[in-house]
Write an enzyme that holds these catalytic residues in place. Structure first.
Site, short mmCIF file in Angstrom:
data_model
loop_
_atom_site.label_atom_id
_atom_site.label_comp_id
_atom_site.label_asym_id
_atom_site.label_seq_id
_atom_site.Cartn_x
_atom_site.Cartn_y
_atom_site.Cartn_z
N ARG A 297 0.77 -1.30 0.00
CA ARG A 297 0.02 0.00 -0.06
C ARG A 297 0.80 1.30 -0.01
NH1 ARG A 297 -5.01 -2.38 3.79
NH2 ARG A 297 -6.17 -3.17 2.00
N TYR A 441 -6.43 -0.76 -6.96
CA TYR A 441 -5.82 -2.05 -6.52
C TYR A 441 -5.25 -1.85 -5.23
CZ TYR A 441 -1.48 -1.32 -9.18
OH TYR A 441 -0.24 -0.64 -9.72
N GLU A 442 -5.01 -2.89 -4.40
CA GLU A 442 -4.70 -3.30 -3.10
C GLU A 442 -5.38 -2.38 -2.17
OE1 GLU A 442 -2.30 -4.96 -2.63
OE2 GLU A 442 -1.67 -5.06 -4.37
N GLY A 443 -6.67 -2.45 -2.30
CA GLY A 443 -7.79 -2.02 -1.76
C GLY A 443 -8.15 -0.56 -2.29
#
Length: 592
Positions: A297, A441-443
């Site tokens: 993140r 992406y990645e949350g």
């Protein structure tokens, strides 16, 4: 697209002057004998040569060519394989990895700047070493000695690469409903059955093996996220001597055709009884995977920063060369029929907005990187715990705010190019396309905002805000002459943030919708206040340098621009937050 040049001077200014990182290293037993200012400069200089000379020149052609898929085989763009091998041979895949297994063991504050260089050079290429670094960290922290000895040396050397396999077609953010199963075998391994989608680097031709970290459920798994386990599943099985054995039962079913990052293989992976090994404890896989996700993140945030820097360099070069219109004041006019774009106020607005967000973002990523190092290496336990609190609070901000402002900066660059920013030949539109995914992406950034406000702020009753607020208040308590107005503005902004935070914490007790309704605005408010704090730190340090340079003069002017033109955005965010959930939930479900 203009040639990319690493902002080395700004990076050194942050490390050595603003955050005084080498002094930190002298207090860290694991770093004191290996890191100092000269070593850091040498590392960044070598990394910069790779980014400028090896990777950046490939970016445009790689985007046009993209990756290809043929019967389960993925081929990356021309030059990627050779560049990755050169990166691996130099030890750059394992820059932060454990030296016990062959890594450089560099501090995160330094690797964050290296990562920015790779992302400015080519986000798509950077994903292959970036995901591998996250897999290395997860294996090192959670793996058994056997797993670490089997997989870490080759991953760190870059002979193998790593992935993270979370998402399924029906389960994106809601990982508790994944269907991939792991059946125990008599030899202690597990047979994995299921499919994963959106797997970055899931198949490619850059390395001889790919090590997948896969979320799956054991037969006795409880429902929801508490039933998720994590498994190591290599593309090729590994013999006892470390050589490769037969192909595992994991295959690439297809690749995604995407808006951007065309040089990155985004794969559908099918696990048809693939052999894997449990990583960490049963049913604790999500916690272990978050080691990798939290690392990624910050890395994804840096993708936004890197693209923004490339956009600024392109746009500035274009603004100096492109002749359009006449300057507003006669003394700025040239003998040509038109003047450079740079004479126009709106062009300067876009460039200075980009510059203030980029350099504020670089300071922010450096600040977060410093806290990650303190949490890991500080000799004092209280300092480690305080740094851990700051990292917990600021990780979602680093991911979301850096990518939101990163996209803004790439769009400003595209706008400055006019029509030439919309056509492919200039390369500017590629930066917009490549950066857009970083908000997803990645949350997604909405999920990051919920994590910040719901879990970190409301969930802690505001306690996780305390270390950040203490840092800023300590700084405000010793104002520098000539900046009193900005110190007062920062203090008022911080007080507003504190007041809004307290109000939300109170409102959340009776309104279940308030956090979800205002989280994004809250994250942006906190981001702008953090940048104001860091800009004032940079400006006052720059003004006090014994040797004044173009960089120090620019820092002072850009700081004043940030306070005058960017920080006032918070005055639109605060009333939106204070409005709560009422306007959003006035609509009945069937009225949409």
């Amino acid at each position: 697209m203009a040639d990319y040049r690493v902002p080395r001077e700004d990076m050194r200014f942050l490390l050595n002057d603003v955050f005084q990182v080498p002094a930190d290293w002298q207090q860290m037993p694991q770093l004191v004998d290996m890191m100092d200012a000269d070593t850091a400069a040498a590392v960044l200089d070598e990394a910069g040569k790779l980014a400028e000379g090896l990777i950046a020149p490939m970016s445009r052609a790689a985007d046009e060519q993209g990756v290809s898929f043929d019967n389960g085989v993925v081929t990356t763009p021309a030059g990627y394989k050779e560049a990755f091998q050169q990166l691996a041979e130099g030890g750059w895949v394992g820059v932060t990895a454990n030296p016990e297994f062959g890594g450089m063991g560099l501090p995160k504050v330094l690797s964050a700047q290296y990562e920015e260089m790779l992302c400015s050079a080519d986000i798509a290429f950077s994903l292959y070493p970036g995901l591998t670094a996250g897999a290395i960290m997860t294996l090192d922290l959670h793996g058994s000695e056997s797993l670490k000895n089997t997989f870490l040396p080759a991953l760190i050397e870059g002979r193998w690469t790593g992935t993270m396999c979370l998402t399924e077609a029906h389960a994106g953010t809601d990982l508790g409903i994944i269907r991939t199963k792991a059946e125990p075998a008599s030899d202690g391994s597990f047979a994995l059955h299921g499919s994963k989608i959106f797997i970055t680097g899931g198949e490619h031709d850059l390395a001889e093996n790919i090590v997948h970290l896969v979320l799956a459920k054991l037969p006795d798994a409880p429902a929801g996220t508490k039933g998720i386990s994590l498994f190591v599943v290599p593309k090729f099985l590994v013999n006892d001597d470390g050589s490769l054995a037969e192909r595992n039962a994991v295959s690439c079913g297809s690749i995604e055709h995407k808006m951007g990052i065309h040089g990155s293989a985004t794969c559908v992976l099918n696990f048809d009884g693939a052999k894997g090994w449990l990583l960490g404890e049963p049913h604790r896989g999500l916690a272990a995977m978050f080691t990798m996700m939290n690392y990624e993140r910050l890395g994804v945030g840096i993708q936004g920063l890197g693209a923004a820097e490339r956009s600024y360099q392109n746009a500035l070069a274009y603004a100096r060369e492109r002749l359009q219109g006449r300057a507003g004041t006669p003394q700025q006019r040239t003998e040509n029929a038109a003047d450079p774009l740079l004479v126009h106020g709106d062009v300067r607005r876009m460039l200075l907005t980009m510059k203030s967000l980029i350099e504020g973002g670089r300071a922010f990523s450096t600040y977060v990187g410093q806290q990650l190092d303190r949490a890991k290496y500080a000799a004092d336990q209280a300092q480690r715990e305080r740094a851990e609190q700051l990292v917990a609070l600021l990780t979602p901000v680093a991911k979301a705010f850096l990518t939101d402002t990163g996209l803004e900066a790439t769009i400003h660059g595209q706008q400055l190019f006019g029509g030439h920013g919309y056509v492919r030949e200039w390369g500017q539109e590629q930066l917009v396309r490549d950066t857009r995914i970083a908000q997803i992406y990645e949350g997604t950034n909405g999920i990051q905002a919920l994590d910040l406000l719901g879990r970190k702020v409301v969930g802690s009753g505001g306690e996780l805000l305390r270390p950040l607020f203490d840092d800023i208040r300590e700084f405000i308590a010793a104002p520098v002459s000539g900046w009193q107005t900005q110190y007062l503005v920062l203090e008022n902004a911080l007080n507003s943030l504190a007041g809004v935070s307290e109000a939300i914490i109170a409102a959340a007790e009776s309104d279940a919708n308030v956090v979800n309704s205002v989280a994004v605005e809250y994250l942006h408010l906190l981001g702008y206040v953090c940048y104001a704090y860091l800009w004032l730190r940079m400006a006052t340090v720059a003004e006090q340098q014994s040797e004044q340079t173009a960089l120090t003069h620019a820092k002072v002017k850009t700081a004043r621009f940030y306070f005058a033109r960017i920080l006032p955005r918070i005055h639109a965010l605060i009333p939106a937050i204070q409005a709560g959930s009422e306007a959003l939930f006035a609509y009945e479900y069937d009225e949409f």
